[in-house]
Motif scaffolding. Structure first.
Motif, PDB file in Angstrom:
ATOM      1  N   ILE A 216     -21.296 -57.144  -2.598  1.00 22.26           N
ATOM      2  CA  ILE A 216     -21.062 -58.131  -3.186  1.00 22.26           C
ATOM      3  C   ILE A 216     -22.382 -58.715  -4.021  1.00 22.26           C
ATOM      4  N   PRO A 217     -22.861 -58.644  -4.994  1.00 20.78           N
ATOM      5  CA  PRO A 217     -21.735 -58.395  -6.115  1.00 20.78           C
ATOM      6  C   PRO A 217     -20.845 -57.354  -6.653  1.00 20.78           C
ATOM      7  N   TYR A 218     -20.200 -56.878  -6.595  1.00 19.21           N
ATOM      8  CA  TYR A 218     -19.449 -55.226  -6.553  1.00 19.21           C
ATOM      9  C   TYR A 218     -19.398 -55.441  -8.472  1.00 19.21           C
ATOM     10  N   ARG A 219     -20.097 -54.508  -9.351  1.00 22.85           N
ATOM     11  CA  ARG A 219     -20.461 -53.998 -10.205  1.00 22.85           C
ATOM     12  C   ARG A 219     -19.252 -52.912 -11.000  1.00 22.85           C
ATOM     13  N   ARG A 220     -18.208 -53.331 -10.945  1.00 20.68           N
ATOM     14  CA  ARG A 220     -17.277 -51.689 -11.307  1.00 20.68           C
ATOM     15  C   ARG A 220     -17.468 -51.606 -13.259  1.00 20.68           C
ATOM     16  N   TYR A 221     -17.490 -49.927 -13.360  1.00 21.97           N
ATOM     17  CA  TYR A 221     -16.899 -49.595 -14.647  1.00 21.97           C
ATOM     18  C   TYR A 221     -15.625 -48.535 -14.406  1.00 21.97           C
ATOM     19  N   ALA A 222     -14.629 -48.310 -15.676  1.00 22.86           N
ATOM     20  CA  ALA A 222     -13.746 -47.486 -15.318  1.00 22.86           C
ATOM     21  C   ALA A 222     -13.203 -47.630 -16.656  1.00 22.86           C
ATOM     22  N   MET A 223     -12.683 -46.579 -16.872  1.00 25.78           N
ATOM     23  CA  MET A 223     -12.071 -45.779 -17.855  1.00 25.78           C
ATOM     24  C   MET A 223     -11.495 -45.122 -17.692  1.00 25.78           C
ATOM     25  N   GLY A 224     -10.442 -45.173 -18.767  1.00 30.77           N
ATOM     26  CA  GLY A 224      -9.160 -44.035 -18.478  1.00 30.77           C
ATOM     27  C   GLY A 224      -7.871 -44.667 -18.971  1.00 30.77           C
ATOM     28  N   PRO A 225      -6.205 -43.994 -19.121  1.00 33.18           N
ATOM     29  CA  PRO A 225      -5.363 -44.822 -19.635  1.00 33.18           C
ATOM     30  C   PRO A 225      -4.549 -45.807 -19.124  1.00 33.18           C
TER      31      PRO A 225
ATOM     32  N   LYS B 114       1.624 -45.465  -1.049  1.00 32.00           N
ATOM     33  CA  LYS B 114       1.248 -43.798   0.035  1.00 32.00           C
ATOM     34  C   LYS B 114       1.062 -42.948  -1.225  1.00 32.00           C
ATOM     35  N   GLY B 115       0.062 -41.969  -0.676  1.00 37.76           N
ATOM     36  CA  GLY B 115       0.083 -40.229  -0.879  1.00 37.76           C
ATOM     37  C   GLY B 115      -0.844 -41.023  -2.324  1.00 37.76           C
ATOM     38  N   PHE B 116      -1.564 -41.735  -2.607  1.00 39.66           N
ATOM     39  CA  PHE B 116      -2.665 -42.371  -3.721  1.00 39.66           C
ATOM     40  C   PHE B 116      -3.236 -42.763  -2.956  1.00 39.66           C
ATOM     41  N   ARG B 117      -5.222 -42.438  -3.661  1.00 41.99           N
ATOM     42  CA  ARG B 117      -6.246 -42.638  -3.659  1.00 41.99           C
ATOM     43  C   ARG B 117      -7.366 -43.261  -4.658  1.00 41.99           C
ATOM     44  N   ASP B 118      -7.944 -44.139  -4.453  1.00 43.67           N
ATOM     45  CA  ASP B 118      -9.308 -44.383  -5.458  1.00 43.67           C
ATOM     46  C   ASP B 118     -10.125 -43.813  -5.445  1.00 43.67           C
ATOM     47  N   TYR B 119     -11.331 -42.913  -6.390  1.00 41.95           N
ATOM     48  CA  TYR B 119     -12.393 -42.611  -6.354  1.00 41.95           C
ATOM     49  C   TYR B 119     -13.926 -43.502  -6.956  1.00 41.95           C
ATOM     50  N   PHE B 120     -14.894 -43.570  -5.430  1.00 42.42           N
ATOM     51  CA  PHE B 120     -15.354 -44.691  -6.417  1.00 42.42           C
ATOM     52  C   PHE B 120     -17.269 -44.038  -6.543  1.00 42.42           C
ATOM     53  N   GLY B 121     -18.268 -44.251  -7.050  1.00 41.42           N
ATOM     54  CA  GLY B 121     -19.455 -44.235  -7.393  1.00 41.42           C
ATOM     55  C   GLY B 121     -19.173 -42.642  -8.011  1.00 41.42           C
TER      56      GLY B 121
ATOM     57  N   PRO C 131     -19.005 -46.370 -11.518  1.00 43.99           N
ATOM     58  CA  PRO C 131     -17.394 -46.293 -11.696  1.00 43.99           C
ATOM     59  C   PRO C 131     -16.904 -45.826 -10.613  1.00 43.99           C
ATOM     60  N   LEU C 132     -15.331 -46.714 -10.775  1.00 46.92           N
ATOM     61  CA  LEU C 132     -14.077 -46.532 -10.058  1.00 46.92           C
ATOM     62  C   LEU C 132     -12.788 -45.634 -10.713  1.00 46.92           C
ATOM     63  N   GLU C 133     -12.841 -44.963 -10.091  1.00 43.94           N
ATOM     64  CA  GLU C 133     -11.191 -44.577 -10.648  1.00 43.94           C
ATOM     65  C   GLU C 133     -10.082 -44.294  -9.643  1.00 43.94           C
ATOM     66  N   THR C 134      -9.162 -45.682 -10.109  1.00 48.36           N
ATOM     67  CA  THR C 134      -8.458 -45.652  -9.392  1.00 48.36           C
ATOM     68  C   THR C 134      -6.516 -44.587 -10.200  1.00 48.36           C
ATOM     69  N   SER C 135      -5.387 -44.758  -9.646  1.00 48.25           N
ATOM     70  CA  SER C 135      -4.524 -43.580  -9.786  1.00 48.25           C
ATOM     71  C   SER C 135      -4.144 -44.586 -10.562  1.00 48.25           C
ATOM     72  N   ALA C 136      -2.897 -43.174 -11.841  1.00 47.88           N
ATOM     73  CA  ALA C 136      -2.647 -44.274 -12.362  1.00 47.88           C
ATOM     74  C   ALA C 136      -1.253 -45.258 -12.076  1.00 47.88           C
ATOM     75  N   VAL C 137      -0.610 -44.435 -10.121  1.00 43.78           N
ATOM     76  CA  VAL C 137       0.324 -45.792 -10.714  1.00 43.78           C
ATOM     77  C   VAL C 137       0.007 -46.558  -9.512  1.00 43.78           C
ATOM     78  N   GLU C 138       0.376 -47.759  -8.960  1.00 42.92           N
ATOM     79  CA  GLU C 138       0.760 -48.527  -8.201  1.00 42.92           C
ATOM     80  C   GLU C 138       1.606 -49.192  -7.362  1.00 42.92           C
ATOM     81  N   THR C 139       1.601 -49.714  -6.699  1.00 42.66           N
ATOM     82  CA  THR C 139       2.705 -50.728  -6.209  1.00 42.66           C
ATOM     83  C   THR C 139       3.353 -51.637  -7.237  1.00 42.66           C
ATOM     84  N   VAL C 140       4.392 -52.230  -7.426  1.00 44.16           N
ATOM     85  CA  VAL C 140       4.698 -53.305  -8.395  1.00 44.16           C
ATOM     86  C   VAL C 140       4.181 -54.526  -7.361  1.00 44.16           C
ATOM     87  N   GLU C 141       4.144 -54.796  -6.187  1.00 43.24           N
ATOM     88  CA  GLU C 141       4.168 -55.566  -5.690  1.00 43.24           C
ATOM     89  C   GLU C 141       2.419 -56.112  -5.989  1.00 43.24           C
ATOM     90  N   ALA C 142       1.052 -54.649  -5.876  1.00 44.77           N
ATOM     91  CA  ALA C 142      -0.115 -55.292  -5.712  1.00 44.77           C
ATOM     92  C   ALA C 142      -0.128 -55.505  -7.225  1.00 44.77           C
TER      93      ALA C 142
END
Lengths: 505, 505
Positions: free
Chosen positions: B114-123, A17-24, B48-59
C-alpha cells in the motif's frame, strides 16, 4: 445490532469458485512465454486470430466434443429478446479455441487464404467442478492448418511445436514430441477382425494403457478385470488372438523410427487403411528429418493413446520428460501439448469435409514447468522515499530522471510519516534500491542510495553484529544519481546471479 | 426436400450480434500498442494484475456505476446449485477493469503493498444494444493507484498517460491531457448558493457543455430550452446570477495554467472546498512541471465535464487533437482516455474509504488513430511453392533454412496442381517473395526467386507491355538461397518505404 446488519449487507470480496487472479511476475512471465511461442508460430507463416469470448451456443455446440461426463459443459445464458436489441439467442463462453476456429473457417471461407494457417492464444472457460489446481478459466495456445490434406502440414506442426518448446527455454532432450496415427489403429482393428460395434469400446480401453499397462489392457480387451476397489470391469470380449495385434500396436515402439515403422507394418497385416497410416507416419518421419528435427525432438510412438478416439489421422503429444528445478533436480511434468488431424471441423456448418490439423499447448502446465527452473531477478522498482512532504516535486523529478534512463522507479505515495513503513513497502515491492534525500542531503547537494538486497543476502552467512556493520547505504552527489543507481543495480544483479550459481552447484 | 431440411439443421456460422473477430495485423499491431503502454506503466512502478473474466454479480454490482439507462447492463447467469459443485451464485462477465480491482483490493488488502499501483489490460463486456462500430466486447487498458490520498498520485497518472501516448507513436502536440477537479465545481456551487437537491441536476446539464455550448448550458441551468426536435427541456431553475459562476468555471481556461488557476480562484469565491480544489490543481501543475511535463502535454482545463459526476477529486481526459493520416491530412479523434480520483472503491466491501486514482485508455479508439498513420510493411511470409509433390522434403528444408535465418517462411500446402493458385495464395498472404524450384532448377542446382511486389508496384506507372517485360524473377544457386532472399527482402522494404515517402510529399 444495526451495525451487524449493515455488515451483512456488504458484498463478499471473493473470486467465484474455480476462478483466480494473477499478480505481477506471473502475468509478465506467462506473457513473455506466450510471446516467444507466438514468434515461433509467426515465423512459420501462421497468422494470429482473436475471436470473442462469447459465441452462440448454436455455433459452439453446447457440449465438449471429447468429454462425455454429464456435468461437463459450458457457461451459457439466454439473451433477452428485446425489439431491435437482444435476439433471444443462447450465448456461451468458448470452451476451447478450436470451436471458434471452425466457426471462422466456415463464416469467412470465401475470404481466407487456403490453406489457412492460424494461431490463437487466450482464455477458455469450462463449467466443471473446480478442484485443487483445477480452474474454470484457463489459457490455451493453439496453432492449426485448415484446408491442407498433406501430411507435410502435420510434420510442420510437430516441428513447430519442438521449436516453440525450445523457444520458451525447454532444453533439447528435456522434451519429446510423440507421434501416432489413428489410421494405423484402424488397420490393426481391421487385421484383428474386431467388429465395428466393438471399436469404440476398444478405444475406451486402450485409453487406459498409461494407467493399467499391458496386462491390464489385455484383460480389459478380453474377459475384464477387477480395479483397485475390487469392482469388476467388463471386458470387450475379444479373443486373445484378436487382442494380440492391438497390444503389439501399442508396444511397437522400437529403438528408432525405422524399427517402429517396421513393427507397425507387421501389426497392420494386410489392412489397406493400416498401410496408409504407416505410410503417413513414414512420410512424417522423412519430412521431419528434412527439416532438421532429430528423433530426440520428435519420434513415432504408438503408445500415444490420448486423442486416438477424437482425431482421424496423425496424433501428436508433447511431453516434458525431465525438467531441472532450481536445485538441478530433475522433475517430470507429463504432457504439455496435444493435437492431431481432424476432418469434421467445418462440416457441421457447411456439410463439406475440410481437412485440418493442429496443436494446443496447455499454457498453465508449461508455465509451471518453466517457472520451476527460472532464476528470479529483482524486478521491483527503485523506490524514492519521502523524507519531507514539501519536497515532493523534487522526489518526482528524481523518479522521472531514473525512468528516462530506463530504470523502473517510483515515489512512495503512502503516508510518509513513518520511515519504517516506507522500507517495509520497498521490501514488499521487491525493490533493489531506495533513494533517500532528507534535509541533510539537500544541504550537501547529495542523495543516499540504500542497497535493500545486501542485508538480506548477507544475513545467512554472518552474525547479527557483522550484518549490522555492513555499509548498506552510501552518499552520492545529486548530479551523479542516475549513473550511481545504474552501477548499484548492475552490482546487485551480478550478486543475484552469483548466488544462483552457488545454489545450483 | 430432405436435403433442404438437413441444410436447415446446420448451425449458422456467425458471431453473436455485437461481437467481432480480429485477424492478422489487427491482432499483432494492437498487441504491439498494448505492449508499449504496458512497458510505460511498468517503468512507473505499476504491477500487472490479471483477473478472470467472470465475477460474482454480488462482487461486481449488477449495473454500471456511471450509466443510468435501464437496458445497460452485464452478461449474467445463475450457476446450477449442485451438491459439491455449482453454488447457485449469480455470475457475470466484468463490464470494466475497475470493479475487479475493487474486489481484489478488498480481498487481498492484507497482502498487497500500500499504495498498490496496478495496471490491467483485457476485454470487458457490456450487454448493450450493438450498433455500427459499437461492440459488446472491447478492450480496456487501465492504471490505478489504490491507497494514496496524495495529489502526487494524480500528477503521476497524468504524466504516465502522456508518456504512454507518445510511446505508441502519438507525437507531442497531437494530443493533450486535460485536468479538472470536482472539488472546484463543488466550490463554485457553494459560492453560487445552489441547493444540495439541485446539484445533481446541474451536473447533468453541464455535461452537455460540449454539445450545446455556453448559451445552451445557461438556458438549461435557468429556464430551460428547446432541443433540435423542438422538445422543451426543463431548466434547473437557477437565477442568472447563480448560473454565472458555473459558466465562469466552465470557461475559465486561460492562456496558461497560471491564468486558469487565477480565474478559478475567482470562480470559487469564499468556498473552502473550492479553494482546496484549486490548490490541488495548482499542486498538480507544479508536480507535472517538476517531472518535465509541459503544458502542451498536460494542462488544467475546467471545460472537462465528463466524469465530474462520478469522480470525487481531480478528473483527467486525454484527447487526440490532430492525427495525421497516411496522406498527411490532420484528423480529429476526440477522447481516448479518461480517469480521476474516487474514494468509494473498496468501501462497498469493507466499509472503509480508500483513496484511489486511475485512468482507463480506450484501446480500440486509440488503435484506430494510430492505424490511420501507420506505414504498412510487407509482413507476409516468403512462400516456397510446390512444383513437384515428390520433392516436399526439399521444400520444407528450404523453408526451415529461411526461418533459421529469421525470415518468415512457409511451404504452400494446398493442392499444388495449379501453379496459378499458388501465386494467388501468395498474393492473399501478402507475401513479398516466392521461391520456385522445378525439375529444371533441380538439375542446375538452383532456385528461382520471384519478386511478388514488383509487378504490383510498377503496374501504375507503365504500360502492360513494359510491365510484362520486367524481370520479376531471377535464378540463384541453391547454396546462396538464404542471402539472396534476405537481399531481395531488404530491397523490397526499401522500395515500400520510398513509395510512402513519395505518397506523403
Amino acid at each position: 445490532m444495526a451495525k451487524d446488519q449493515k455488515k451483512q449487507l456488504r458484498p463478499k470480496a471473493d473470486t467465484p469458485k474455480g476462478f483466480r487472479d494473477y499478480f505481477g511476475a506471473d502475468v509478465t512471465e506467462r506473457k513473455a512465454m506466450l510471446d516467444a511461442i507466438g514468434k515461433v508460430y509467426e515465423l512459420h507463416g501462421f497468422d494470429p486470430l482473436e475471436t470473442s469470448a462469447v459465441e452462440t451456443v448454436e455455433a459452439l455446440g453446447k457440449f465438449l466434443p471429447d468429454v462425455d461426463r454429464p456435468n461437463a459443459g459450458v457457461f451459457a445464458w439466454q439473451e433477452e429478446a428485446v425489439p431491435g436489441g437482444g435476439s433471444g439467442d443462447w450465448l456461451a463462453l468458448r470452451y476451447d479455441l478450436t470451436a471458434p476456429l471452425a466457426r471462422v473457417a466456415a463464416q469467412f471461407r470465401n475470404d481466407l487464404p487456403i490453406p489457412y494457417r492460424r494461431y490463437a492464444m487466450g482464455p477458455v472457460w469450462r463449467n466443471e467442478k473446480p478442484g485443487p489446481g483445477r480452474f474454470r478459466q484457463f489459457y490455451q495456445c493453439d496453432a492449426d492448418t485448415v484446408g491442407s490434406a498433406s501430411v507435410a502440414a502435420d510434420a510442420e506442426i510437430c516441428a513447430m511445436l519442438a521449436d516453440a518448446l525450445e523457444a520458451v527455454g525447454i532444453a533439447r532432450g528435456d522434451y519429446i514430441v510423440r507421434i501416432n496415427n489413428r489410421k494405423v489403429l484402424n488397420g490393426v482393428l481391421e487385421a484383428a477382425e474386431v467388429r465395428a460395434d466393438q471399436a469404440e469400446d476398444v478405444l475406451r480401453q486402450i485409453d487406459k494403457f498409461d494407467k493399467v499397462g499391458r496386462e491390464g489392457v489385455l484383460a480389459l480387451l478380453t474377459t475384464g478385470r477387477k480395479d483397485d476397489s475390487g469392482a469388476v470391469i467388463k471386458g470387450v470380449g475379444l479373443t486373445e488372438a484378436q487382442a494380440a495385434p492391438v497390444l503389439a500396436f501399442l508396444t511397437s515402439k522400437g529403438d528408432d523410427n525405422a524399427a517402429t515403422l517396421e513393427a507397425l507394418r507387421v501389426a497392420v497385416g494386410g489392412s489397406a487403411i493400416g498401410a496408409e497410416g504407416v505410410d503417413e507416419l513414414a512420410e512424417i518421419a522423412r519430412l521431419l528429418a528434412a527439416m532438421g528435427v532429430t528423433e530426440n525432438q520428435a519420434i513415432i510412438d504408438p503408445s500415444v493413446v490420448r486423442g486416438l478416439g477424437y482425431y482421424t489421422g496423425p496424433v501428436f503429444e508433447a511431453e516434458l520428460i525431465s525438467i531441472p528445478d532450481k536445485n538441478g533436480r530433475k522433475r517430470q511434468f507429463g504432457s504439455v501439448a496435444g493435437g492431431g488431424r481432424y476432418d469434421g471441423l467445418v462440416e457441421r456448418f457447411t456439410g463439406q469435409k475440410v481437412p485440418a490439423t493442429g496443436v494446443s499447448i496447455g499454457v498453465d502446465r508449461l508455465y509451471a514447468a518453466i517457472s520451476l527452473s527460472r532464476v528470479l531477478l529483482r524486478e521491483g522498482p527503485v523506490i524514492v522515499t519521502v523524507m519531507d512532504r514539501q519536497r515532493m516535486a523534487e522526489y518526482l523529478k528524481i523518479a522521472s530522471e531514473l525512468r528516462a534512463a530506463g530504470i523502473r522507479a517510483e515515489v512512495y505515495l503512502g503516508n510518509p510519516k513513518n520511515f519504517g513503513n516506507q522500507l517495509k513497502y520497498a521490501d514488499r515491492r521487491d525493490s533493489p534500491i531506495a533513494v533517500i534525500q532528507g534535509e541533510n542531503e539537500v544541504s550537501k547537494g547529495s542523495v543516499l542510495l540504500k542497497d535493500l538486497y545486501l542485508g538480506e543476502m548477507l544475513a545467512d552467512s554472518m552474525s547479527r553484529e557483522e550484518w549490522k556493520a555492513q555499509p548498506t547505504q552510501f552518499e552520492v552527489p545529486r548530479c551523479e544519481l542516475v549513473p550511481a543507481v545504474k552501477k548499484l543495480r548492475d552490482e546487485i544483479n551480478l550478486r543475484v546471479a552469483d548466488l544462483h550459481r552457488q545454489d545450483s552447484l
